[in-house]
Scaffold this active site. Structure first.
Site, mmCIF file in Angstrom:
data_model
loop_
_atom_site.group_PDB
_atom_site.id
_atom_site.type_symbol
_atom_site.label_atom_id
_atom_site.label_comp_id
_atom_site.label_asym_id
_atom_site.label_seq_id
_atom_site.Cartn_x
_atom_site.Cartn_y
_atom_site.Cartn_z
ATOM 1 N N HIS A 51 30.258 28.601 40.196
ATOM 2 C CA HIS A 51 31.098 29.614 40.843
ATOM 3 C C HIS A 51 31.040 29.453 42.359
ATOM 4 O O HIS A 51 30.075 28.913 42.888
ATOM 5 C CB HIS A 51 30.551 31.031 40.586
ATOM 6 C CG HIS A 51 30.358 31.404 39.167
ATOM 7 N ND1 HIS A 51 31.185 32.283 38.514
ATOM 8 C CD2 HIS A 51 29.402 31.063 38.266
ATOM 9 C CE1 HIS A 51 30.757 32.468 37.272
ATOM 10 N NE2 HIS A 51 29.671 31.740 37.098
ATOM 11 N N THR A 53 31.076 32.365 45.542
ATOM 12 C CA THR A 53 30.911 33.822 45.622
ATOM 13 C C THR A 53 32.121 34.523 46.212
ATOM 14 O O THR A 53 32.360 35.702 45.928
ATOM 15 C CB THR A 53 29.705 34.178 46.514
ATOM 16 O OG1 THR A 53 29.931 33.579 47.804
ATOM 17 C CG2 THR A 53 28.401 33.677 45.919
ATOM 18 N N GLU A 116 25.903 30.423 41.355
ATOM 19 C CA GLU A 116 26.831 30.853 42.414
ATOM 20 C C GLU A 116 26.548 30.042 43.676
ATOM 21 O O GLU A 116 25.386 29.902 44.098
ATOM 22 C CB GLU A 116 26.634 32.337 42.735
ATOM 23 C CG GLU A 116 27.087 33.289 41.645
ATOM 24 C CD GLU A 116 28.580 33.606 41.700
ATOM 25 O OE1 GLU A 116 29.282 33.062 42.577
ATOM 26 O OE2 GLU A 116 29.029 34.399 40.865
ATOM 27 N N ASP A 164 37.667 29.994 40.719
ATOM 28 C CA ASP A 164 36.501 29.431 41.394
ATOM 29 C C ASP A 164 35.756 28.485 40.462
ATOM 30 O O ASP A 164 35.827 28.662 39.243
ATOM 31 C CB ASP A 164 35.573 30.559 41.902
ATOM 32 C CG ASP A 164 34.885 31.337 40.772
ATOM 33 O OD1 ASP A 164 35.584 31.969 39.965
ATOM 34 O OD2 ASP A 164 33.647 31.297 40.709
HETATM 35 ZN ZN LIG Z 1 32.972 33.097 39.411
#
Ligand SMILES: [Zn+2]
Length: 250
Positions: A51, A53, A116, A164
């Protein structure tokens, strides 16, 4: 209402309030006799979901990812400086993927680790951050024997809702190290090759083909352009699906 009824209602309300953090009983009571065996270990994650953020600082991201009211988390967060934070034990189910689907399974959180990267979604990922990520992925791949095809992005598993990590994410570099798939300039796809079947073979939910195609282009062509799948996409899809099949072959 009798006192007994009131007490029952109060107990039920308390259980409801504690539901999110109450430990699970080893067996449904009354259904089976508990007859424990010593022969087990912890369940292993089989998928890594990456991911960004969308935030401006790791401090802000840490605040969001640990706020009970937000109900989101990840196993790891990597700051722009390369500093690595662990927020959730790897054996626990972090809340990072949300409503999601990958390779036939809807509950992505139950089988994945979430990482993340602190990044606002418009900037390149910093070199120290990617260096830390590569170290972490090497460790996870070694410990959990995660196949290359099972390193994916949030947009891949939730294409209707998420975009993302962004097109700046270095998927090609990661794939060259064994984390994710990649094809460079493949030959044209066979005429009979069906791109929708190719998306499904890779793992995408094709319930919304346009969303799946957009996520595919974000990942494998590094573009936000939501155009329909073209001949290059068809060739890439066939190449990647073949790569995944040959990696899965015994
Ligand atoms: Zn995400």
């Amino acid at each position: 209402m009798t006192f007994r009824r009131q007490a029952q209602r109060a107990a039920a309300a308390l259980l409801l309030a504690l539901g999110a953090c109450a430990p699970l009983a080893p067996q449904p009571p009354g259904r089976a006799e508990w007859y424990p065996s010593p022969n087990f270990d912890t369940r292993r994650p089989t998928l890594v979901v990456l991911h960004h953020t969308g935030s401006d600082s790791a401090a802000h991201a840490l605040g969001v990812l640990t706020d009970p009211a937000r109900e989101v988390s990840a196993h790891y967060l990597i700051a722009r400086s390369g500093k690595l934070y662990q927020l959730v034990d790897e054996t626990r189910r972090a809340w990072h993927a949300g409503v999601s689907w990958w390779d036939g399974s809807a509950d992505v959180n139950s089988r994945s680790l979430g990482i993340e990267l602190d990044n606002d979604g418009t900037e390149p990922f910093s070199e120290p951050q990617i260096a830390t990520l590569i170290e972490l992925l090497a460790d996870l791949k070694l410990r959990y024997l995660i196949p290359a095809a099972n390193f994916v992005g949030h947009a891949d598993v939730a294409p209707r809702r998420k975009a993302d990590p962004s097109r700046h994410f270095p998927w090609r570099r990661l794939a060259s190290l064994g984390y994710g798939l990649w094809c460079d300039a493949p030959p044209a796809a066979d005429l009979a090759f069906d791109p929708e079947a190719g998306l499904r073979a890779l793992g995408y939910d094709t319930g919304d083909v346009d969303a799946a195609a957009h996520a595919f282009r974000l990942h494998y062509r590094q573009t936000d352009d939501a155009a329909d799948l073209d001949e290059t996409d068809r060739a890439l899809l066939q190449c990647l699906a073949n790569q995944k099949n040959s990696a899965a072959a015994p």
